[in-house]
Design an enzyme around this catalytic site. Structure first.
Site, PDB file in Angstrom:
ATOM      1  N   THR A  84       0.903  -0.915  -0.184  1.00  8.45           N
ATOM      2  CA  THR A  84       0.433  -0.505  -0.083  1.00  8.45           C
ATOM      3  C   THR A  84       0.910   0.924  -0.025  1.00  8.45           C
ATOM      4  O   THR A  84       2.165   1.102   0.565  1.00  8.45           O
ATOM      5  CB  THR A  84      -0.386  -0.069   1.438  1.00  8.45           C
ATOM      6  OG1 THR A  84      -1.470   1.118   1.355  1.00  8.45           O
ATOM      7  CG2 THR A  84      -0.344  -0.417   2.351  1.00  8.45           C
ATOM      8  N   LYS A 105       2.519  -3.497   7.248  1.00  7.39           N
ATOM      9  CA  LYS A 105       2.542  -3.808   5.567  1.00  7.39           C
ATOM     10  C   LYS A 105       3.759  -3.504   5.671  1.00  7.39           C
ATOM     11  O   LYS A 105       4.432  -4.018   4.833  1.00  7.39           O
ATOM     12  CB  LYS A 105       1.220  -2.724   4.634  1.00  7.39           C
ATOM     13  CG  LYS A 105       0.412  -3.133   4.912  1.00  7.39           C
ATOM     14  CD  LYS A 105      -0.408  -4.481   4.272  1.00  7.39           C
ATOM     15  CE  LYS A 105      -0.016  -4.729   2.797  1.00  7.39           C
ATOM     16  NZ  LYS A 105      -0.650  -6.061   3.055  1.00  7.39           N
TER      17      LYS A 105
HETATM   18  P1  NAD Z   1      -9.697  -7.136   2.358  1.00  3.36           P
HETATM   19  O1  NAD Z   1      -9.949  -6.752   3.955  1.00  3.36           O
HETATM   20  O2  NAD Z   1     -10.786  -7.138   1.574  1.00  3.36           O
HETATM   21  O3  NAD Z   1      -9.613  -8.889   1.647  1.00  3.36           O
HETATM   22  C1  NAD Z   1      -8.675  -9.673   2.421  1.00  3.36           C
HETATM   23  C2  NAD Z   1      -8.702 -10.655   2.516  1.00  3.36           C
HETATM   24  O4  NAD Z   1      -7.533 -11.741   3.154  1.00  3.36           O
HETATM   25  C3  NAD Z   1     -10.091 -11.546   2.635  1.00  3.36           C
HETATM   26  O5  NAD Z   1     -10.540 -12.292   1.653  1.00  3.36           O
HETATM   27  C4  NAD Z   1      -9.381 -12.458   4.881  1.00  3.36           C
HETATM   28  O6  NAD Z   1     -10.298 -13.478   4.538  1.00  3.36           O
HETATM   29  C5  NAD Z   1      -8.275 -12.930   3.596  1.00  3.36           C
HETATM   30  N1  NAD Z   1      -7.290 -13.210   5.471  1.00  3.36           N
HETATM   31  C6  NAD Z   1      -6.898 -12.296   6.180  1.00  3.36           C
HETATM   32  N2  NAD Z   1      -5.830 -12.739   7.153  1.00  3.36           N
HETATM   33  C7  NAD Z   1      -5.862 -14.063   6.287  1.00  3.36           C
HETATM   34  C8  NAD Z   1      -5.236 -14.883   6.856  1.00  3.36           C
HETATM   35  N3  NAD Z   1      -4.301 -14.668   7.980  1.00  3.36           N
HETATM   36  N4  NAD Z   1      -4.622 -15.982   6.044  1.00  3.36           N
HETATM   37  C9  NAD Z   1      -5.811 -15.828   4.646  1.00  3.36           C
HETATM   38  N5  NAD Z   1      -6.361 -14.979   3.926  1.00  3.36           N
HETATM   39  C10 NAD Z   1      -6.968 -14.347   4.835  1.00  3.36           C
HETATM   40  O7  NAD Z   1      -8.376  -6.202   1.693  1.00  3.36           O
HETATM   41  P2  NAD Z   1      -8.056  -5.642   0.453  1.00  3.36           P
HETATM   42  O8  NAD Z   1      -9.114  -4.777  -0.012  1.00  3.36           O
HETATM   43  O9  NAD Z   1      -9.228  -6.490  -0.538  1.00  3.36           O
HETATM   44  O10 NAD Z   1      -6.785  -5.335   0.245  1.00  3.36           O
HETATM   45  C11 NAD Z   1      -5.684  -6.968  -0.591  1.00  3.36           C
HETATM   46  C12 NAD Z   1      -4.643  -6.587  -0.328  1.00  3.36           C
HETATM   47  O11 NAD Z   1      -4.472  -5.034  -0.725  1.00  3.36           O
HETATM   48  C13 NAD Z   1      -4.177  -5.704   0.953  1.00  3.36           C
HETATM   49  O12 NAD Z   1      -2.700  -6.420   1.030  1.00  3.36           O
HETATM   50  C14 NAD Z   1      -4.339  -4.840   1.053  1.00  3.36           C
HETATM   51  O13 NAD Z   1      -3.105  -4.256   1.958  1.00  3.36           O
HETATM   52  C15 NAD Z   1      -3.569  -4.427   0.141  1.00  3.36           C
HETATM   53  N6  NAD Z   1      -4.233  -2.829  -0.559  1.00  3.36           N
HETATM   54  C16 NAD Z   1      -5.282  -3.096  -0.795  1.00  3.36           C
HETATM   55  C17 NAD Z   1      -5.934  -1.505  -0.164  1.00  3.36           C
HETATM   56  C18 NAD Z   1      -6.989  -0.746  -0.966  1.00  3.36           C
HETATM   57  O14 NAD Z   1      -7.244  -0.518  -1.213  1.00  3.36           O
HETATM   58  N7  NAD Z   1      -8.268  -1.672  -0.708  1.00  3.36           N
HETATM   59  C19 NAD Z   1      -4.434  -0.514  -1.581  1.00  3.36           C
HETATM   60  C20 NAD Z   1      -3.490  -1.061  -1.810  1.00  3.36           C
HETATM   61  C21 NAD Z   1      -3.302  -1.858  -0.927  1.00  3.36           C
HETATM   62  O1  DAU Z   2      -4.268   3.786   0.210  1.00  3.47           O
HETATM   63  C1  DAU Z   2      -4.217   2.466   0.452  1.00  3.47           C
HETATM   64  C2  DAU Z   2      -4.978   1.983   1.953  1.00  3.47           C
HETATM   65  O2  DAU Z   2      -6.475   2.600   1.423  1.00  3.47           O
HETATM   66  C3  DAU Z   2      -5.168   1.271   2.255  1.00  3.47           C
HETATM   67  O3  DAU Z   2      -3.784  -0.136   2.243  1.00  3.47           O
HETATM   68  C4  DAU Z   2      -6.233  -0.326   2.800  1.00  3.47           C
HETATM   69  O4  DAU Z   2      -5.990  -1.554   2.701  1.00  3.47           O
HETATM   70  C5  DAU Z   2      -7.482   0.817   2.660  1.00  3.47           C
HETATM   71  O5  DAU Z   2      -8.198   0.352   3.490  1.00  3.47           O
HETATM   72  C6  DAU Z   2      -7.563   2.411   2.099  1.00  3.47           C
HETATM   73  O6  DAU Z   2      -6.757   2.887   3.111  1.00  3.47           O
HETATM   74  P1  DAU Z   2      -7.631   4.315   3.991  1.00  3.47           P
HETATM   75  O7  DAU Z   2      -7.776   3.885   5.364  1.00  3.47           O
HETATM   76  O8  DAU Z   2      -7.472   5.283   3.303  1.00  3.47           O
HETATM   77  O9  DAU Z   2      -9.511   3.435   3.138  1.00  3.47           O
HETATM   78  P2  DAU Z   2     -11.096   4.452   4.207  1.00  3.47           P
HETATM   79  O10 DAU Z   2     -11.866   3.873   3.385  1.00  3.47           O
HETATM   80  O11 DAU Z   2     -10.913   4.074   5.927  1.00  3.47           O
HETATM   81  O12 DAU Z   2     -10.824   5.778   4.515  1.00  3.47           O
HETATM   82  C7  DAU Z   2     -10.188   6.540   3.145  1.00  3.47           C
HETATM   83  C8  DAU Z   2     -10.765   7.979   3.861  1.00  3.47           C
HETATM   84  O13 DAU Z   2     -11.754   7.927   4.060  1.00  3.47           O
HETATM   85  C9  DAU Z   2      -9.768   8.122   4.912  1.00  3.47           C
HETATM   86  O14 DAU Z   2      -9.255   9.886   4.840  1.00  3.47           O
HETATM   87  C10 DAU Z   2     -10.925   7.430   6.424  1.00  3.47           C
HETATM   88  C11 DAU Z   2     -11.938   8.127   5.577  1.00  3.47           C
HETATM   89  N1  DAU Z   2     -13.433   7.974   6.115  1.00  3.47           N
HETATM   90  C12 DAU Z   2     -13.347   6.596   6.297  1.00  3.47           C
HETATM   91  C13 DAU Z   2     -14.536   5.732   6.822  1.00  3.47           C
HETATM   92  C14 DAU Z   2     -14.321   4.270   6.595  1.00  3.47           C
HETATM   93  C15 DAU Z   2     -14.062   9.063   7.125  1.00  3.47           C
HETATM   94  O15 DAU Z   2     -14.132  10.292   7.083  1.00  3.47           O
HETATM   95  N2  DAU Z   2     -14.948   8.392   7.927  1.00  3.47           N
HETATM   96  C16 DAU Z   2     -15.642   6.592   7.412  1.00  3.47           C
HETATM   97  O16 DAU Z   2     -16.934   6.193   8.246  1.00  3.47           O
END
Ligand code: NAD
Ligand code: DAU
Length: 359
Positions: free
Chosen positions: A134, A163
């Protein structure tokens, strides 16, 4: 290609597997997922009859070393694409330990078993380990500047610290043991199948159900948004053409303040729901206590992946956000199936404490 995807039942993993099935017909995917609250095997139900030969699901923990060893002995893997993680910043603030177990120890165990396997295959380029990370590892930006691959790590939350630690281990396995690893650091994703505790799906559902829209602090924090399918395309490029030992930043170049996003969602949904005037959804916005250690701004410089691998995002933010709104409105069955008792407990814990603090 026979590939182990970890965390494939979560948001990005689901989109990745579904997309890879369409664009990589010669890939077979083994999906290892512990099915925590964030993982949902029903994400693949519609594919079930067609997928048997090219897909295997294993419910299990990446931290279970003997299970990982067993998978390596059963499957001739040519790579791992490692998504599995605890991924929610707010949960890491209220309960950090699980983040260390999964994100650090889990990644370490995968690396360690990968190294053991890689040494047995006798072809240094016969296996690669892609670690999905991330932009949060770089910390917080002020109003100007961008994260590059050379920006020093400066994580703020227990999530981003875990991370960052996992990224360091991945690099250590490359430098010390030559294991062919690659890291991607990506900005905020949005799209279908995102668990509705993250900003965009939470706001879509709260607007639909006329619940308060909780914006942290003044709502002016900035994120750089990337449509999840563009991320998946970038990951396929990096997995196939990236250079071992390298890091690639992936970002959408679509910076928005949180409040701008919520306004946009209110307006998009009001059009669909026929709300206007005093009934318009903007009236549901509530400013609540800020997230502790809340990073002000993330913004990615994607020059390296664009120039070296020819990747760039294909989706414009406003259009893909509209498609995302439609997806949630048309998949309320999915939404209800993931909003379990555990989900309701989380919503109470996170937002009740904020409301109390805000008073
Ligand atoms: P998510 O939370 O939606 O999904 C995580 C998945 O991992 C789930 O299916 C969960 O069951 C599985 N999991 C958790 N712990 C586990 C374990 N111990 N063993 C096996 N499986 C396990 O997350 P996401 O948003 O899909 O993110 C996926 C990856 O991408 C993460 O590594 C996150 O750090 C990275 N990432 C996410 C974002 C974002 O915006 N969502 C952005 C950049 C990077
Ligand atoms: O930047 C990449 C990351 O983006 C990933 O590594 C993370 O897994 C992913 O969850 C996401 O992290 P953020 O903290 O940026 O995402 P989130 O959706 O939780 O929040 C986005 C922004 O919105 C952040 O500034 C916090 C704000 N927020 C979030 C929630 C849930 C609110 O203002 N109100 C809320 O209820």
């Amino acid at each position: 290609m026979n590939i182990l995807v970890t965390g494939g039942a979560g948001f990005i993993g689901t989109n990745f597997i579904r997309h890879a099935r369409a664009v990589k017909p010669d890939w077979r995917i083994v999906n290892l997922d512990a099915l925590t609250y964030a993982g949902n095997p029903a994400n693949f139900e519609d594919l079930a009859p067609k997928q048997a030969e090219r897909y295997r699901f294993i419910r299990g923990d990446i931290g279970n070393a003997s299970l990982i060893e067993q998978i390596f002995s059963e499957e001739s893997l040519e790579g791992i694409i490692h998504f599995a993680a605890e991924s929610h910043v707010d949960r890491s603030i209220l309960g950090p330990e699980k983040f260390l177990e999964t994100n650090i120890m889990g990644t370490f165990r995968l690396l360690d078993k990968s190294l053991k396997f890689w040494k047995t295959i006798g072809r240094p380029d016969g296996f690669r380990f892609l670690h999905i990370s991330t932009d949060e590892v770089y910390g917080s930006l002020g109003p100007n500047g961008y994260f590059t691959e050379n920006t020093p790590y400066d994580p703020s939350s227990p999530y981003s610290a875990s991370k960052a630690a996992s990224d360091h281990f991945v690099n250590a396995y490359f430098r010390t043991y030559d294991l062919p690893t690659i890291i991607t650091n990506c900005s905020n994703n949005y799209g279908p199948y995102q668990f509705p505790e993250k900003l965009i799906p939470l706001m879509i559902l709260n607007i639909l159900e006329e619940k308060p829209l909780p914006l942290y602090g003044d709502g002016k924090n900035v994120r750089d948004w990337l449509y999840v399918i563009d991320h998946c395309d970038g990951l396929i490029k990096v997995f196939e053409e990236g250079k071992p030992g390298e890091t690639y930043n992936i970002g959408g170049g679509e910076e928005r303040q949180n409040i701008e996003i919520v306004h946009l969602l209110c307006d998009l949904m009001d059009k669909r729901l026929g709300r206007s005037g005093r009934k318009s959804s903007r009236g549901l916005i509530h400013f609540v206590t800020d997230r502790p250690g809340h990073d002000f701004r993330y913004a990615i410089d994607s020059t390296k992946i664009q120039q070296e691998l020819g990747w760039s995002p294909n989706h414009r933010f406003e259009e893909a956000l509209e498609a995302t709104v439609d997806w949630y409105m048309n998949h309320m069955g999915w939404v209800n199936s993931v909003r379990s008792g555990e989900y309701r407990k989380w919503i109470e814990l996170n937002y009740e404490s904020r409301n109390k603090l805000a008073k």
